[in-house]
Design an enzyme around this catalytic site. Structure first.
Site, PDB file in Angstrom:
ATOM      1  N   ARG A  23       0.732  -1.267  -0.068  1.00 23.82           N
ATOM      2  CA  ARG A  23       0.107  -0.234   0.029  1.00 23.82           C
ATOM      3  C   ARG A  23       0.881   1.425   0.045  1.00 23.82           C
ATOM      4  NH1 ARG A  23      -2.115  -3.772  -1.168  1.00 23.82           N
ATOM      5  NH2 ARG A  23      -4.142  -4.590  -0.219  1.00 23.82           N
ATOM      6  N   SER A  35     -11.491   0.426   2.364  1.00 21.76           N
ATOM      7  CA  SER A  35     -10.977   0.268   3.388  1.00 21.76           C
ATOM      8  C   SER A  35     -10.045   1.319   4.197  1.00 21.76           C
ATOM      9  CB  SER A  35     -10.167  -0.938   3.236  1.00 21.76           C
ATOM     10  OG  SER A  35      -9.106  -1.446   4.233  1.00 21.76           O
ATOM     11  N   GLU A  86      -4.867   4.166   5.479  1.00 20.96           N
ATOM     12  CA  GLU A  86      -4.693   3.852   3.882  1.00 20.96           C
ATOM     13  C   GLU A  86      -5.047   4.765   3.295  1.00 20.96           C
ATOM     14  OE1 GLU A  86      -6.705   0.583   1.215  1.00 20.96           O
ATOM     15  OE2 GLU A  86      -5.464  -0.383   2.639  1.00 20.96           O
TER      16      GLU A  86
END
Length: 300
Positions: free
Chosen positions: A173, A223, A293
């Site tokens: 990520r 998310s 994130e």
């Protein structure tokens, strides 16, 4: 000369919006206005906008399709550049070449139509190709770094470069794209031929898992947190008994604890406050730091 008039000398005036509400361009349906929201249609226009911002010190922000970002209620000053007009996808040999404004999910579907395997993991990721590279997007065991061959980028001075995948330091990520000041214009994915039915079966299975487990009925940024080493963020949040808890119009999803949803006309302040609440509670209960994130842009 005003900023608007100078921008009009670079791109079509119809592609410049003043005081544009960014809630119209984010999946959370949150965010204040952009002073100048511009949508160039050529590489040369992108280069000139970057050079103009550098020359005049006008603040400059790149915004994808807003799927993994929260814009604060005060909006974003200066120029907000959207590459949504860069949406082409094509095949060359066993490669899919997708422009940065195309959705990575559409690149995945195009690969299926061409009997090419390797992008199935992206069939439920709503972000752009550029955004997918920026965060090395992934799902269900696959990620961009697995199939990226190269990318065309423009740097902070307006120069264009084609760079190999290993130039972007793609990890879980994350990438060095922001650090290097790159704007992704196009990505080349190296894939392999496979039977259509076999590729589709994988994509159908992943789509079912996504639709059955994620709260797609409410606006959200997807998310929110990265997976902490040795844990799953959603499980930590669930075990902290935070599902259904919220602030203002934002709350932790009852369907998937890793999602925060805009359930009832939330503000960006509500949404960010819920993120911070989750981080505090998980830290207090399990001693685990949850790292975001999602990106937060703009001002209060």
């Amino acid at each position: 000369m005003s900023i608007v008039k100078e921008l009009q000398q670079i791109i079509n005036p119809e592609h410049i919006l003043i005081d544009e509400p960014l809630k119209n361009h984010t999946y959370t349906k949150l965010g204040g206005v952009a002073d100048y929201f511009v949508t160039p249609s050529t590489v040369e226009e992108v280069q000139e906008i970057i050079r103009y911002a550098n020359k005049t010190d006008v603040p400059f922000t790149l915004l994808g399709n807003g799927s993994n970002v929260i814009v604060r209620d005060g909006g974003i000053r200066g120029i907000v550049l959207s590459l949504k007009k860069f949406s082409g996808i094509k095949r060359e040999e066993d490669k899919v070449i997708a422009e940065s404004g195309a959705r990575i999910i559409d690149a995945s579907r195009f690969a299926l139509s061409e009997y090419l395997t390797g992008l199935e993991f992206a069939c439920g990721i709503p972000g752009t190709v550029g955004g997918a590279l920026y965060m090395n997007a992934g799902a269900y065991g696959g990620e961009v770094k697995d199939c990226l061959e190269s990318a065309l980028v423009v740097d902070s001075t307006g120069e264009v470069h084609r760079l190999p995948a290993d130039a972007f330091a793609l990890e879980y990520r994350t990438s060095n794209i922001a650090e290097k000041g790159y704007i992704v214009l196009e990505a080349t994915f190296s894939l392999e031929e496979e039977k259509y039915d076999d590729i589709k079966a994988v994509m159908d299975d992943l789509t079912y898992k996504r639709e059955s487990k994620q709260p797609l009925e409410y606006p959200s940024c997807g998310s929110v947190f990265k997976r902490p080493p040795g844990y799953f963020a959603g499980k930590l949040i669930q075990d902290s008994e935070l599902q259904g808890k919220g602030i203002g119009g934002a709350e932790v999803s009852n369907k998937h604890a890793g999602f925060i949803v805009n359930k009832n006309k939330a503000t960006a302040t509500d949404y960010i406050s819920v993120i911070e609440m989750v981080q505090r509670e998980v830290k207090a209960k399990f001693g685990v730091e949850l790292e975001r994130e999602v990106r937060i842009l703009g001002e209060d």
